[in-house]
Design a protein around this motif. Structure first.
Motif, PDB file in Angstrom:
ATOM      1  N   MET A 157       0.842  -1.199   0.000  1.00  0.00           N
ATOM      2  CA  MET A 157       0.000   0.000   0.000  1.00  0.00           C
ATOM      3  C   MET A 157       0.878   1.250   0.000  1.00  0.00           C
ATOM      4  O   MET A 157       1.852   1.328   0.744  1.00  0.00           O
ATOM      5  CB  MET A 157      -0.911   0.013   1.236  1.00  0.00           C
ATOM      6  N   THR A 158       0.552   2.215  -0.846  1.00  0.00           N
ATOM      7  CA  THR A 158       1.257   3.493  -0.886  1.00  0.00           C
ATOM      8  C   THR A 158       0.584   4.470   0.059  1.00  0.00           C
ATOM      9  O   THR A 158      -0.616   4.716  -0.045  1.00  0.00           O
ATOM     10  CB  THR A 158       1.253   4.081  -2.311  1.00  0.00           C
ATOM     11  N   LEU A 159       1.347   5.019   0.986  1.00  0.00           N
ATOM     12  CA  LEU A 159       0.823   6.006   1.918  1.00  0.00           C
ATOM     13  C   LEU A 159       1.375   7.378   1.577  1.00  0.00           C
ATOM     14  O   LEU A 159       2.534   7.507   1.181  1.00  0.00           O
ATOM     15  CB  LEU A 159       1.194   5.647   3.361  1.00  0.00           C
ATOM     16  N   LEU A 160       0.542   8.389   1.725  1.00  0.00           N
ATOM     17  CA  LEU A 160       1.001   9.759   1.565  1.00  0.00           C
ATOM     18  C   LEU A 160       1.545  10.256   2.897  1.00  0.00           C
ATOM     19  O   LEU A 160       0.947  10.032   3.953  1.00  0.00           O
ATOM     20  CB  LEU A 160      -0.143  10.656   1.100  1.00  0.00           C
ATOM     21  N   ASN A 161       2.685  10.931   2.847  1.00  0.00           N
ATOM     22  CA  ASN A 161       3.320  11.495   4.030  1.00  0.00           C
ATOM     23  C   ASN A 161       2.954  12.981   4.092  1.00  0.00           C
ATOM     24  O   ASN A 161       3.497  13.793   3.344  1.00  0.00           O
ATOM     25  CB  ASN A 161       4.835  11.309   3.947  1.00  0.00           C
ATOM     26  N   ILE A 162       2.006  13.315   4.948  1.00  0.00           N
ATOM     27  CA  ILE A 162       1.396  14.645   4.969  1.00  0.00           C
ATOM     28  C   ILE A 162       2.006  15.496   6.084  1.00  0.00           C
ATOM     29  O   ILE A 162       2.096  15.072   7.236  1.00  0.00           O
ATOM     30  CB  ILE A 162      -0.125  14.525   5.203  1.00  0.00           C
ATOM     31  N   ALA A 163       2.412  16.713   5.731  1.00  0.00           N
ATOM     32  CA  ALA A 163       2.872  17.667   6.737  1.00  0.00           C
ATOM     33  C   ALA A 163       1.682  18.354   7.402  1.00  0.00           C
ATOM     34  O   ALA A 163       1.621  18.486   8.620  1.00  0.00           O
ATOM     35  CB  ALA A 163       3.789  18.710   6.107  1.00  0.00           C
ATOM     36  N   GLU A 164       0.711  18.779   6.582  1.00  0.00           N
ATOM     37  CA  GLU A 164      -0.451  19.494   7.109  1.00  0.00           C
ATOM     38  C   GLU A 164      -1.542  19.520   6.050  1.00  0.00           C
ATOM     39  O   GLU A 164      -1.266  19.356   4.854  1.00  0.00           O
ATOM     40  CB  GLU A 164      -0.057  20.929   7.485  1.00  0.00           C
ATOM     41  N   ILE A 165      -2.774  19.702   6.493  1.00  0.00           N
ATOM     42  CA  ILE A 165      -3.884  19.914   5.574  1.00  0.00           C
ATOM     43  C   ILE A 165      -4.696  21.112   6.043  1.00  0.00           C
ATOM     44  O   ILE A 165      -4.651  21.502   7.213  1.00  0.00           O
ATOM     45  CB  ILE A 165      -4.812  18.681   5.450  1.00  0.00           C
ATOM     46  N   CYS A 166      -5.411  21.700   5.113  1.00  0.00           N
ATOM     47  CA  CYS A 166      -6.404  22.726   5.419  1.00  0.00           C
ATOM     48  C   CYS A 166      -7.654  22.348   4.648  1.00  0.00           C
ATOM     49  O   CYS A 166      -7.628  22.275   3.419  1.00  0.00           O
ATOM     50  CB  CYS A 166      -5.910  24.110   5.005  1.00  0.00           C
ATOM     51  N   THR A 167      -8.729  22.075   5.348  1.00  0.00           N
ATOM     52  CA  THR A 167      -9.916  21.536   4.688  1.00  0.00           C
ATOM     53  C   THR A 167     -10.679  22.584   3.888  1.00  0.00           C
ATOM     54  O   THR A 167     -11.406  22.222   2.957  1.00  0.00           O
ATOM     55  CB  THR A 167     -10.873  20.900   5.714  1.00  0.00           C
ATOM     56  N   THR A 168     -10.493  23.852   4.224  1.00  0.00           N
ATOM     57  CA  THR A 168     -11.234  24.900   3.518  1.00  0.00           C
ATOM     58  C   THR A 168     -10.425  26.192   3.488  1.00  0.00           C
ATOM     59  O   THR A 168     -10.057  26.715   4.545  1.00  0.00           O
ATOM     60  CB  THR A 168     -12.582  25.196   4.197  1.00  0.00           C
ATOM     61  N   THR A 169     -10.151  26.694   2.286  1.00  0.00           N
ATOM     62  CA  THR A 169      -9.500  27.989   2.133  1.00  0.00           C
ATOM     63  C   THR A 169      -9.917  28.600   0.807  1.00  0.00           C
ATOM     64  O   THR A 169     -10.371  27.901  -0.100  1.00  0.00           O
ATOM     65  CB  THR A 169      -7.965  27.867   2.182  1.00  0.00           C
ATOM     66  N   GLN A 170      -9.723  29.909   0.700  1.00  0.00           N
ATOM     67  CA  GLN A 170      -9.986  30.604  -0.560  1.00  0.00           C
ATOM     68  C   GLN A 170      -8.776  31.437  -0.979  1.00  0.00           C
ATOM     69  O   GLN A 170      -8.913  32.409  -1.722  1.00  0.00           O
ATOM     70  CB  GLN A 170     -11.235  31.486  -0.427  1.00  0.00           C
ATOM     71  N   THR A 171      -7.587  31.044  -0.511  1.00  0.00           N
ATOM     72  CA  THR A 171      -6.397  31.833  -0.805  1.00  0.00           C
ATOM     73  C   THR A 171      -5.455  31.185  -1.813  1.00  0.00           C
ATOM     74  O   THR A 171      -4.580  31.854  -2.338  1.00  0.00           O
ATOM     75  CB  THR A 171      -5.584  32.108   0.482  1.00  0.00           C
ATOM     76  N   LEU A 172      -5.584  29.894  -2.069  1.00  0.00           N
ATOM     77  CA  LEU A 172      -4.631  29.204  -2.926  1.00  0.00           C
ATOM     78  C   LEU A 172      -5.288  28.691  -4.197  1.00  0.00           C
ATOM     79  O   LEU A 172      -5.162  27.525  -4.562  1.00  0.00           O
ATOM     80  CB  LEU A 172      -3.973  28.054  -2.151  1.00  0.00           C
ATOM     81  N   GLY A 173      -5.976  29.606  -4.855  1.00  0.00           N
ATOM     82  CA  GLY A 173      -6.637  29.279  -6.104  1.00  0.00           C
ATOM     83  C   GLY A 173      -8.095  29.676  -6.081  1.00  0.00           C
ATOM     84  O   GLY A 173      -8.624  30.077  -5.040  1.00  0.00           O
TER      85      GLY A 173
END
Length: 208
Positions: free
Chosen positions: A1-17
């Motif tokens: 299984m391939t796992l993603l190594n995540i530093a951080e997430i933001c579930t909702t924003t309007q600043t990056l696109g």
């Protein structure tokens, strides 16, 4: 299984696109851009490991989401995991995908990687190149003017100015005793923010 190594997430924003977006910052980078605003996310070490399908389920649970923005760290170091995530999402919903990479598009196209080739085919906008502080022109969603915004699909071709010339905006999300800065910071913003919050720990977005 391939796992993603995540530093951080933001579930909702309007600043990056455009629109309401889900943001993923991946842990680990092969570049060490001077004045990187997220040095804690450079080391290639385990952070938060997650199954791409489980992450996809979380993304799809967010209502009225327009798309996904991927940054880091260096996303292309985890191309296999991203391919699983993008494939899962695109089979269920037509979310737009914006991705940052310190590699140039030309470098990515010469890597002869099936995973990279496949995710490039699903990315709508790629913002490429390493961050160079001296070339930070305080414009758009690029960190510095050497970075190129590639519209790999026609999805956002009518919004070129937002990506290349638009005014920068940031959001501050509180994470317990930390603050997550979401967006490409305007010039001098980091120093001003530190002056305001004093000794509070800040988790930054990386501008590459």
């Amino acid at each position: 299984m391939t796992l993603l190594n995540i530093a951080e997430i933001c579930t909702t924003t309007q600043t990056l696109g455009p629109g309401k977006r889900f943001v993923i910052w991946l842990q680990g980078c092969c570049f060490r851009c001077p004045q990187c605003v997220s040095p804690d996310w450079i080391p290639q070490k385990p952070a938060h490991l997650i199954d791409p399908v489980r992450l996809g389920e979380l993304i799809l649970s967010i209502p009225d989401l327009e798309g996904l923005t991927i940054s880091g760290g260096e996303p292309m170091l985890q191309a296999k995991g991203l391919l699983e995530l993008f494939t899962y999402l695109r089979q269920r919903r037509e979310l737009s995908i914006i991705c940052y990479s310190g590699f140039t598009l030309e470098q990515l196209c010469t890597k002869s990687s099936l995973a990279i080739d496949s995710i490039l085919a699903m990315i709508d906008v790629l913002i490429d190149g390493q961050y160079i502080a001296e070339l930070d022109d305080n414009l758009g969603l690029r960190g510095s003017s050497n970075q190129v915004v590639h519209f790999l699909s026609s999805h956002y071709i009518s919004q070129v100015d937002m990506f290349t010339k638009g005014k920068r905006n940031v959001e501050i999300h509180l994470l317990g005793e930390q603050a997550l800065l979401v967006g490409v910071p305007p010039q001098n913003f980091i120093n001003q923010f530190h002056a305001i919050v004093g000794g509070e720990q800040v988790v930054h977005q990386k501008k590459d």
